[in-house]
Design an enzyme around this catalytic site. Sequence first.
Site, PDB file in Angstrom:
ATOM      1  N   ASN A   1      -7.315  -2.290  14.288  1.00 31.85           N
ATOM      2  CA  ASN A   1      -8.719  -2.426  13.884  1.00 31.85           C
ATOM      3  C   ASN A   1      -8.934  -3.640  12.981  1.00 31.85           C
ATOM      4  OD1 ASN A   1      -7.588  -1.684  11.470  1.00 31.85           O
ATOM      5  ND2 ASN A   1      -8.743   0.209  11.201  1.00 31.85           N
TER       6      ASN A   1
ATOM      7  N   HIS B   1      -7.200  -4.330  10.198  1.00 27.07           N
ATOM      8  CA  HIS B   1      -6.907  -4.171   8.769  1.00 27.07           C
ATOM      9  C   HIS B   1      -5.660  -4.961   8.370  1.00 27.07           C
ATOM     10  CE1 HIS B   1      -4.351  -0.193   9.254  1.00 27.07           C
ATOM     11  NE2 HIS B   1      -3.595  -1.258   9.397  1.00 27.07           N
TER      12      HIS B   1
ATOM     13  N   GLU C   1      -9.479  -1.603   5.176  1.00 30.00           N
ATOM     14  CA  GLU C   1     -10.065  -1.157   6.433  1.00 30.00           C
ATOM     15  C   GLU C   1     -11.384  -1.896   6.719  1.00 30.00           C
ATOM     16  OE1 GLU C   1      -7.989   0.410   8.169  1.00 30.00           O
ATOM     17  OE2 GLU C   1      -8.117   2.565   7.890  1.00 30.00           O
TER      18      GLU C   1
ATOM     19  N   ASP D   1       0.815  -1.213   0.000  1.00 31.06           N
ATOM     20  CA  ASP D   1       0.000   0.000   0.000  1.00 31.06           C
ATOM     21  C   ASP D   1       0.850   1.265   0.000  1.00 31.06           C
ATOM     22  OD1 ASP D   1       0.953  -0.337   2.583  1.00 31.06           O
ATOM     23  OD2 ASP D   1      -0.999  -0.782   3.453  1.00 31.06           O
TER      24      ASP D   1
HETATM   25  P1  PGA Z   1       2.307  -1.552  12.845  1.00 30.89           P
HETATM   26  O1  PGA Z   1       1.186  -1.489  11.737  1.00 30.89           O
HETATM   27  O2  PGA Z   1       3.261  -2.631  12.409  1.00 30.89           O
HETATM   28  O3  PGA Z   1       2.945  -0.202  12.810  1.00 30.89           O
HETATM   29  O4  PGA Z   1       1.644  -1.879  14.135  1.00 30.89           O
HETATM   30  C1  PGA Z   1       0.601  -2.657  11.270  1.00 30.89           C
HETATM   31  C2  PGA Z   1      -0.495  -2.345  10.310  1.00 30.89           C
HETATM   32  O5  PGA Z   1      -1.148  -1.293  10.445  1.00 30.89           O
HETATM   33  O6  PGA Z   1      -0.739  -3.160   9.409  1.00 30.89           O
END
Ligand code: PGA
Length: 241
Positions: A136, A138, A143, A67
Amino acid sequence: MQLIRVSSYEELSRKAADIISAQVILKPGCVLGLATGSTPVGTYRQLIERFRRGDLDFSRVTAFNLDEYLGISPEHPQSYHAFMQEQLFRHINICPRRCHVPEGCAEDPRAFARAYDQAIAEHGGIDLQLLGIGNNGHIGFNEPSGVFYKGTHVVDLTDSTIDANKRFFANREDVPKQAITLGTSGIMHAKKVILLAFGKGKAEAVRAMVTGEIDPKCPASILQLHDDVTLLLDKEAAALL
Ligand code: PGA
């Protein structure tokens, strides 16, 4: 889903790097699906060390990142292009033209999204997809919503993602509100998936992913339908399993 419990961030990073190293050794011309975020940073550090020791050769590897923020140029320090250069690509012998990160500034993001899926398909699909998970639920920037989006697509970031990512920006207002992300189909077509989760902030998302309903409200729950998923979890991330 195969579950590997680890006792430290160091062990998480080492084991993830072991799996990626095995992939690159077994298939030097493999296609890696790569992720940003804080969690994989230690894994990338391990891969860089192994490359420097002469144990890994990335010269034939192709990478597709999950992404990118929309409306942000590759040169922006918080772009995922910049992140990947800094955390991995510029330290190893991967060929720059084989490093693919979605274009946040594409003139027509929807046309770009279609071309990105097409490019992955032309490379024979992703051999190994590395994932983190948002608090959350994702994966990539898929999302929580009412549907699973299949292809690469533009997405409105949720407040919880904007809150989670504001630590990388001077102000919350600076966090882009949209992104472009590989869809669930791109992820589900990967031959193998490894997902890293570390810390208690991820415990509820991990529970929903592993034991909840398969529901787009927890996009990671779609992984229950994948045949080859390995979860690397520390004690806190696995606390609700
Ligand atoms: P993080 O993010 O590794 O910074 O916790 C993970 C994500 O949002 O997929």
